[in-house]
Design an enzyme around this catalytic site. Sequence first.
Site, PDB file in Angstrom:
ATOM      1  N   ASP A  37      99.985  49.931 -20.718  1.00  0.00           N
ATOM      2  CA  ASP A  37      98.998  50.237 -21.294  1.00  0.00           C
ATOM      3  C   ASP A  37      97.952  48.944 -21.827  1.00  0.00           C
ATOM      4  OD1 ASP A  37      97.266  51.648 -23.564  1.00  0.00           O
ATOM      5  OD2 ASP A  37      98.496  53.463 -23.168  1.00  0.00           O
ATOM      6  N   ASP A  63      95.728  46.655 -17.798  1.00  0.00           N
ATOM      7  CA  ASP A  63      94.403  47.278 -17.523  1.00  0.00           C
ATOM      8  C   ASP A  63      94.506  47.704 -15.992  1.00  0.00           C
ATOM      9  OD1 ASP A  63      91.791  47.837 -16.822  1.00  0.00           O
ATOM     10  OD2 ASP A  63      91.187  46.194 -17.322  1.00  0.00           O
ATOM     11  N   VAL A  64      94.570  49.133 -16.121  1.00  0.00           N
ATOM     12  CA  VAL A  64      94.595  50.006 -14.820  1.00  0.00           C
ATOM     13  C   VAL A  64      93.377  49.622 -13.822  1.00  0.00           C
ATOM     14  CG1 VAL A  64      96.171  51.670 -15.364  1.00  0.00           C
ATOM     15  CG2 VAL A  64      93.775  51.914 -15.271  1.00  0.00           C
ATOM     16  N   TYR A 155      82.786  61.442 -16.603  1.00  0.00           N
ATOM     17  CA  TYR A 155      84.361  61.910 -16.612  1.00  0.00           C
ATOM     18  C   TYR A 155      84.468  62.721 -15.481  1.00  0.00           C
ATOM     19  CZ  TYR A 155      88.790  63.656 -18.615  1.00  0.00           C
ATOM     20  OH  TYR A 155      90.021  64.265 -18.878  1.00  0.00           O
ATOM     21  N   LYS A 159      87.348  62.509 -12.371  1.00  0.00           N
ATOM     22  CA  LYS A 159      88.343  63.553 -12.319  1.00  0.00           C
ATOM     23  C   LYS A 159      88.277  64.236 -10.794  1.00  0.00           C
ATOM     24  CE  LYS A 159      90.733  62.441 -15.862  1.00  0.00           C
ATOM     25  NZ  LYS A 159      92.154  61.654 -15.772  1.00  0.00           N
ATOM     26  N   THR A 190      95.679  66.329 -27.927  1.00  0.00           N
ATOM     27  CA  THR A 190      96.021  64.740 -27.862  1.00  0.00           C
ATOM     28  C   THR A 190      95.044  64.135 -28.787  1.00  0.00           C
ATOM     29  OG1 THR A 190      94.821  64.385 -25.968  1.00  0.00           O
ATOM     30  CG2 THR A 190      97.046  64.955 -25.746  1.00  0.00           C
TER      31      THR A 190
END
Length: 246
Positions: A37, A63-64, A155, A159, A190
């Site tokens: 993360d 950092d992905v 977003y 996705k 969440t």
Amino acid sequence: MNRLHGKVVIITGAAGGQGSAEARVFAQEGAKLVLTDVAEEGLKRVAAGVKNHGGDVLTIVHDVSSEEGWKTVIEQTVERFGAVHALINNAGIITREGIEETTLEMWEKIQSVNSRGIFLGIKYVTPEMRKSGGGSIVNISSIWGIVGSGGSAAYHASKGAVRLLTKTAAVEYAKDRIRVNTIHPGVIKTPMLATNKNVEKLKEQTPWPRLGRAEDIVYGALYLASDESTFVTGTELIIDGGYTAK
């Protein structure tokens, strides 16, 4: 118990609500964990909880969206545990602006984490899974990768990209016994949901009489990461309380 006994699992976005729940449950099921993360302090807290219950865990600030970051994660995982058996591509960010309100900077930031990050994870983990004779990649998409809602343009697009990238990877890597699947969460309680002003409306639109919980997604990921799903690849596991059934 022991549904992941002996398996080495990388979980990205592990400091967050869903990622931390995955870490806890996967450790209970016998997995050796690599938790990544950008939130270092949160990552330490999650790892401490896993270790306190006897879990074997490696943490990496990651950092992905960084190609070099992914190379480092895979190298350190193999150095520590010798193999990689499953990857949970959980990390993601959101913006809620519509198309005209979305700046190019917003667009590229969302795509870099949500789409590029998953592409890089697949790209760099598959060679190690091939060496192990196979593996499982679970990409966290969203119901907004299946249906539109207005707003959150970047977003939704990211996705949707995850959904089709997953199917492509599933076909490409089936010969290597590497399974690649998506999970499409609905309205899940969440920290990310707390930023949504339309929570009550979304709750009303969900047939099931409660919001989703992180654990609802975790057990879907657990199934896909385990050997219970060895004939499941390229599929979409929708966990949304019936939202997309309407």
